[in-house]
Design an enzyme around this catalytic site. Structure first.
Site: not given
Length: 336
Positions: A223, A60
């Site tokens: 996600h 991320h």
């Protein structure tokens, strides 16, 4: 069969190891990696400071481990791609940042992170007598209704939460006060996102979810967890309207109130697209008399090469504004 995108890697099994090596070097000596761990810690930590430990899965970037520096995080516990850091990693990072005034754990509200950070907090208390408080960012309005706000996911609201908690941890003298400010920030955050294409898992090359070429996912998690609607792609204005309708219905904002506005690129969306969305969001806010104290448009919480963006609103008061605007410098976010 859908295949993941082309990526510039060496051995896909070593992506986190090599990423952390490169990330540490990019900090130019201000951050070090604890030997034998996936924990990063500032090298310039002052004594007798309330410590701020952040963390979460890799993949991320720049959040979380790119957010270390003065008036930001003091250390980061890093997990594998899209996976929570281990309790051992969290414990090592916590011990390294502790300066005698306790530690605030700040991270996104996901089951694996919750479990592992809680285990670490219990062991640090039992074995080392270290006072740990936990604040979870749960800003995703698409993930659960208001009465179950504690079940919401943490998405790009983490950016403002870290910035404010980092300033508070630098300036305030007690863990109680730092926790109070962090909780106030989290309580005033609301976010929602949209995905146009999926990201991928580097080790396997598999996509995180599937979308048809003419589809988008409204309100998905970081996600690719399911959102509130899978629908045909439409205009930037219509997408902005959908996100803002949901966000504004969830937060008390009256004419004259001030906010900070963050538009976050999930990985592969252009600045042009986000600025087009920004003009529509500003029109919506202007029509309601809501003042924008600051606008942040950029790339902070990504899902590899996922195309899409999220919108975050932070309702401000003078205290939150002070900590949000404090000068800070980190690899992923700087505020002069």
């Amino acid at each position: 069969m859908a295949h993941g995108p082309k990526k510039i890697l060496n051995d896909p099994r070593n992506v986190v190891e090599e990423m952390l090596e490169g990330l540490t070097l990019a900090y130019d000596g201000t951050v070090e990696r604890l030997p034998g761990t996936d924990a990063l810690v500032r090298t310039d930590l002052p004594d007798e400071k309330v410590a701020l430990l952040i963390g979460g899965g890799s993949g991320h970037e720049p959040i979380f481990h790119g957010f270390l520096g003065k008036n930001m995080g003091d250390g980061a516990a890093c997990g594998q791609v899209f996976a929570a850091p281990s309790p051992d990693t969290i414990i090592e990072a916590a011990k390294a940042v502790h300066r005698g005034k306790g530690i605030l754990f700040l991270y996104g509200n996901y089951a694996g992170d919750n479990m592992n950070f809680d285990i670490a907090a219990e062991l640090l208390d039992e074995d080392d007598g270290i006072d740990v408080r936990t604040v979870r960012v749960a800003d995703d309005v698409a993930a659960a209704p208001p009465e179950r706000a504690h079940d919401r996911r943490g998405i790009a609201g983490d950016v403002y939460a870290i910035k404010i908690a980092g300033g508070a941890a630098q300036e305030l003298d007690t863990l109680d006060e730092v926790e109070r400010v962090a909780r106030k920030a989290v309580g005033n955050l609301r976010s929602m996102g949209v995905a146009v294409t999926a990201g991928s898992i580097p080790e396997t090359g598999k996509l995180t979810f599937k979308l048809a070429d003419d589809e988008i996912e409204i309100g998905m998690g970081a996600h690719g967890e399911a959102g509130i609607a899978k629908q045909k792609i439409t205009t930037a204005d219509e997408i902005a309207d959908q996100l803002m309708e949901k966000i504004l219905a969830d937060i008390e904002l009256a004419s004259g109130d001030e906010i900070a506005l963050l538009i976050n690129n999930l990985g592969a969306t252009t600045m042009m697209e986000m600025l087009i969305v920004n003009r529509r969001i500003r029109k919506i806010l202007d029509e309601r008399g809501i003042k924008v104290h600051r606008t942040d448009v950029g790339t902070w919480l990504t899902v590899q090469e996922m195309a899409g963006f999220s919108v975050t609103l932070l309702k401000l008061d003078d205290e939150l504004k002070h900590y949000l605007d404090m000068p800070a410098r980190s690899l992923g976010l700087s505020n002069c």
